[in-house]
Motif scaffolding. Structure first.
Motif, mmCIF file in Angstrom:
data_model
loop_
_atom_site.group_PDB
_atom_site.id
_atom_site.type_symbol
_atom_site.label_atom_id
_atom_site.label_comp_id
_atom_site.label_asym_id
_atom_site.label_seq_id
_atom_site.Cartn_x
_atom_site.Cartn_y
_atom_site.Cartn_z
ATOM 1 N N UNK A 152 0.694 -1.220 -0.008
ATOM 2 C CA UNK A 152 0.161 -0.071 0.071
ATOM 3 C C UNK A 152 0.785 1.044 0.141
ATOM 4 N N UNK A 153 2.011 1.223 0.648
ATOM 5 C CA UNK A 153 2.855 2.299 0.486
ATOM 6 C C UNK A 153 3.660 2.468 -0.829
ATOM 7 N N UNK A 154 3.595 1.467 -1.296
ATOM 8 C CA UNK A 154 4.462 1.699 -2.765
ATOM 9 C C UNK A 154 3.306 2.119 -3.794
ATOM 10 N N UNK A 155 2.009 1.660 -3.571
ATOM 11 C CA UNK A 155 0.998 2.183 -4.208
ATOM 12 C C UNK A 155 0.556 3.770 -4.042
ATOM 13 N N UNK A 156 0.810 4.223 -2.830
ATOM 14 C CA UNK A 156 0.555 5.460 -2.452
ATOM 15 C C UNK A 156 1.613 6.357 -2.831
ATOM 16 N N UNK A 157 2.972 5.768 -2.834
ATOM 17 C CA UNK A 157 3.973 6.715 -3.494
ATOM 18 C C UNK A 157 3.932 6.716 -4.992
ATOM 19 N N UNK A 158 3.377 5.612 -5.447
ATOM 20 C CA UNK A 158 3.117 5.812 -7.047
ATOM 21 C C UNK A 158 2.100 7.029 -7.230
ATOM 22 N N UNK A 159 0.978 7.092 -6.648
ATOM 23 C CA UNK A 159 0.120 8.227 -6.678
ATOM 24 C C UNK A 159 0.489 9.388 -6.353
ATOM 25 N N UNK A 160 1.475 9.477 -5.480
ATOM 26 C CA UNK A 160 2.155 10.850 -5.101
ATOM 27 C C UNK A 160 2.792 11.304 -6.393
ATOM 28 N N UNK A 161 3.753 10.394 -6.886
ATOM 29 C CA UNK A 161 4.701 10.427 -7.809
ATOM 30 C C UNK A 161 3.887 11.189 -9.345
ATOM 31 N N UNK A 162 2.642 10.250 -9.301
ATOM 32 C CA UNK A 162 1.888 10.824 -10.500
ATOM 33 C C UNK A 162 1.309 12.129 -10.122
ATOM 34 N N UNK A 263 -3.758 20.167 -4.368
ATOM 35 C CA UNK A 263 -4.677 19.450 -3.203
ATOM 36 C C UNK A 263 -4.545 18.063 -3.377
ATOM 37 N N UNK A 264 -4.298 17.647 -4.960
ATOM 38 C CA UNK A 264 -4.244 16.043 -4.914
ATOM 39 C C UNK A 264 -2.793 15.978 -4.426
ATOM 40 N N UNK A 265 -1.825 16.671 -4.497
ATOM 41 C CA UNK A 265 -0.522 16.320 -3.857
ATOM 42 C C UNK A 265 -0.528 16.362 -2.462
ATOM 43 N N UNK A 269 0.413 13.048 -0.178
ATOM 44 C CA UNK A 269 1.537 13.046 0.647
ATOM 45 C C UNK A 269 0.917 12.647 2.247
ATOM 46 N N UNK A 270 -0.207 13.031 2.484
ATOM 47 C CA UNK A 270 -0.808 12.533 3.757
ATOM 48 C C UNK A 270 -0.850 11.117 3.594
#
Length: 481
Positions: A152-162, A263-265, A269-270
Motif C-alpha cells: 500500500x505504501x508503494x501504491x501511495x508513493x506511485x499516486x504521489x509521484x503521478x 490539493x491532490x499532491x 502526501x498525507x
C-alpha cells in the motif's frame, strides 16, 4: 548392529552399504547440525578413488548411520584427509549446507505461515544447479506474518509521484502560456505605444493651430487627424484584448487545474505519511531479499523463531527402504519430558557427574536489545521471579529486527541461565533405565546423582546435543529445561 552407508547426493545412488569405518563421533543437535568423524583403512581398491565421483566426495556425499535397521543420523562429508594408511573423514549435519549460502531471490510473504517462508528458503537454496541435496522442511504453524502495508505504501508513493508529475506538467504549461501572453502583450503594447505617440502629436498640432487662430479648415483637418489617431489607439487596444482573451482563458483553466493538482499532491502526501506509519508499525510483508545478502540458514531460523517453533534434523528410510529421507522438522517443541526414564549416576551414567553452580552464568532476568539506536532500539525484558536474588544478563542481538524473534531469543537465554545448579554433560550407556532409541535430542530428562559434595541432586535438563560413541555409549550435552 551398526553400519555406515555412503550415498552420492547428485543421484541418490548408494555407493557403499557397509563402510568399514571406525567412528569417533556421530551426533545430532537441537536446532543445528551435528558432526561426524571417523577413520577407515583403504582396504578396497575402490577407495583409491576417494575425492572423485566414485566415493566420498566432499560436499557431494552423505554418510548415514544405521542402528538395527533404523537411520540414526545423516551427515554431508565436508573433509577427507589421508595420512599414511589412515583415511580420516569428517562431516556435518545437512542443515549446515545452508549456512553461509546466500539467498538469491526476492520473497515477500503476506499473511503467510513463517514455516512456509522457511520452507521456501530451503527449497530456493536447492533450486540452483548442483545444489539439490534432497532436504525438505516439514511442519506448519497457526501463526501468520506479513501485511500488505508496504504494498500500500508503494501504491501511495506511485499516486504521489503521478500527482507531482501532473502538477509539474501543468506548471510547465502555465509557464509556457505566460510567456506567450507576455510576447503578445509586448507586441501589442509596442503598437499601442506608437499609436499613442502619434495621437499625442496630433493633439499637440491641433492645440498649436487653435492657439495660433489658424484658419478653420486647417483646424478641422487637424481635428480629423486627431480623431483618427485616437480611434487607431482604441482599435489597437481592442485588438490586444481580443488577442489575449484565449490566452487568458487557457491560463485560467491551467490555474484552476494547478489548484486541484496541489490539493491532490497534499492528499497523496498525507496518504504516503499514513502508509509509512503503518509500515513502521507492522513491518509490512515478511521479506527475504537478495540485496540484503541474507544467509539461507539464518533466514530459515528467523522464520521458525517467528512461529515460536524449534527444529531438528531427521533422516530415515522411506517405505520400501530404497531411499533415505532427509528432513528439517519444525515443531512447537522438539522432544518431550521423559518422565518414565531414569538417568542415574552409577547405573546408566557411567562417568562422574559434574554439577556446576556458577553465578557468572546465572541470570533470572534477561534484557535483550535488538536493532535500532537509543530509545528506539528493540528491547525485551523477561524475568523469573525470585525473592532471594536478582541478576540481569544483557543479550546483544542488534542484528534482530523483529520483536517476536527477539522475544524467542530472550526466552531461550533465560531458560538456559535461570537454573543455578546445572549439569553440562553426561555419558550414558544403553541400559534398561533408558534404552537407546527411546530418548532423543530435545527431550527433557531427569539426572539423578549423589556422587558429589552437594549431596543427592535430581536435576531436570534438556538434551541439546547427543553424540554416539559406538553402539552402546552416548554423550549427552545438556541445557536448560
Amino acid at each position: 548392529m551398526l553400519r555406515y552407508i555412503v550415498e552420492r547426493i547428485s543421484d541418490g545412488k548408494f555407493l557403499e552399504l557397509e563402510l568399514p569405518i571406525t567412528v569417533s563421533g556421530a551426533g545430532r543437535k537441537l536446532g543445528g547440525a551435528g558432526s561426524f568423524s571417523g577413520e577407515i583403512a583403504p582396504i578396497f581398491d575402490v577407495y583409491k578413488y576417494a575425492g572423485s565421483d566414485a566415493l566420498i566426495d566432499p560436499l557431494a556425499t552423505y554418510i548415514h548411520e544405521e542402528a538395527d535397521g533404523v537411520i540414526r543420523g545423516s551427515w554431508i562429508v565436508t573433509r577427507t584427509e589421508f595420512e599414511g594408511a589412515t583415511w580420516r573423514i569428517e562431516g556435518q549435519g545437512f542443515s549446515n549446507f545452508f549456512s553461509g549460502r546466500p539467498y538469491e531471490g526476492e520473497y515477500r510473504g503476506v499473511n503467510v505461515d513463517p514455516i512456509a517462508a522457511a520452507r521456501h528458503v530451503i527449497t530456493h537454496a536447492q533450486s540452483m544447479t548442483g545444489a539439490d541435496i534432497g532436504v525438505k522442511v516439514l511442519g506448519s504453524s497457526p501463526v501468520r506474518v506479513g501485511t500488505d502495508s508496504d504494498t500500500k505504501l508503494a501504491a501511495a508513493e506511485a499516486v504521489l509521484k503521478e500527482a507531482k508529475r501532473v502538477r509539474t506538467e501543468n506548471t510547465k504549461k502555465r509557464t509556457a502560456k505566460t510567456k506567450t501572453k507576455q510576447a503578445l502583450t509586448k507586441s501589442h503594447d509596442a503598437t499601442i505605444k506608437a499609436l499613442q505617440a502619434t495621437s499625442k502629436a496630433r493633439l499637440e498640432t491641433l492645440q498649436a493651430l487653435r492657439k495660433a487662430k489658424a484658419p478653420a479648415a486647417q483646424i478641422a483637418a487637424a481635428q480629423s487627424a486627431r480623431n483618427t489617431a485616437v480611434q487607431n489607439v482604441k482599435t489597437a487596444q481592442a485588438a490586444k484584448k481580443t488577442a489575449l482573451k484565449p490566452v487568458n482563458d487557457e491560463l485560467a483553466i491551467i490555474r484552476t487545474a494547478l489548484k486541484a493538482d496541489t490539493k491532490s499532491v497534499d492528499q497523496a502526501q498525507d496518504k504516503v505519511k499514513a502508509a509509512k506509519e503503518a509500515v513502521d508499525a507492522d513491518g509490512g510483508a515478511w521479506k527475504i531479499l537478495w540485496w540484503d545478502t541474507p544467509d539461507c540458514l539464518q533466514s530459515m531460523q528467523e522464520a521458525i523463531d517467528e512461529a515460536g517453533y524449534e527444529w531438528v534434523e531427521w533422516s530415515g528410510w522411506n517405505a520400501d527402504r530404497s531411499k533415505v529421507l532427509k528432513e528439517i522438522r519444525a515443531v512447537p517443541r522438539v522432544g518431550r519430558k521423559q518422565d518414565g526414564l531414569a538417568f542415574v549416576e552409577g547405573d546408566n551414567i557411567i562417568e562422574q557427574v559434574t554439577i556446576e553452580a556458577d553465578a557468572a552464568d546465572y541470570a533470572n532476568t534477561v534484557v535483550a536489545i535488538g536493532a535500532g539506536e537509543g530509545k528506539k532500539a528493540l528491547r525485551v525484558t523477561l524475568s523469573v521471579a525470585s525473592t532471594r536474588r536478582r541478576r540481569v544478563y544483557v543479550l546483544d542481538a542488534k542484528e534482530v529486527t523483529k520483536r517476536s524473534v527477539l522475544e524467542g531469543l530472550a526466552r531461550s537465554e533465560l531458560a538456559a541461565r535461570s537454573q543455578l545448579l546445572s549439569i553440562a554433560a553426561v555419558r550414558v550407556i544403553n541400559h534398561p533405565n533408558a534404552e537407546f532409541g527411546v530418548f532423543d535430542v530435545g527431550d527433557t530428562i531427569l539426572i539423578d546423582t549423589d556422587g558429589t559434595g552437594a549431596g543427592r541432586q535430581r536435576i531436570w535438563r534438556r538434551i541439546e546435543e547427543l553424540e554416539w560413541v559406538g553402539t552402546d555409549v552416548c554423550d549427552l550435552m545438556l541445557g536448560g529445561v
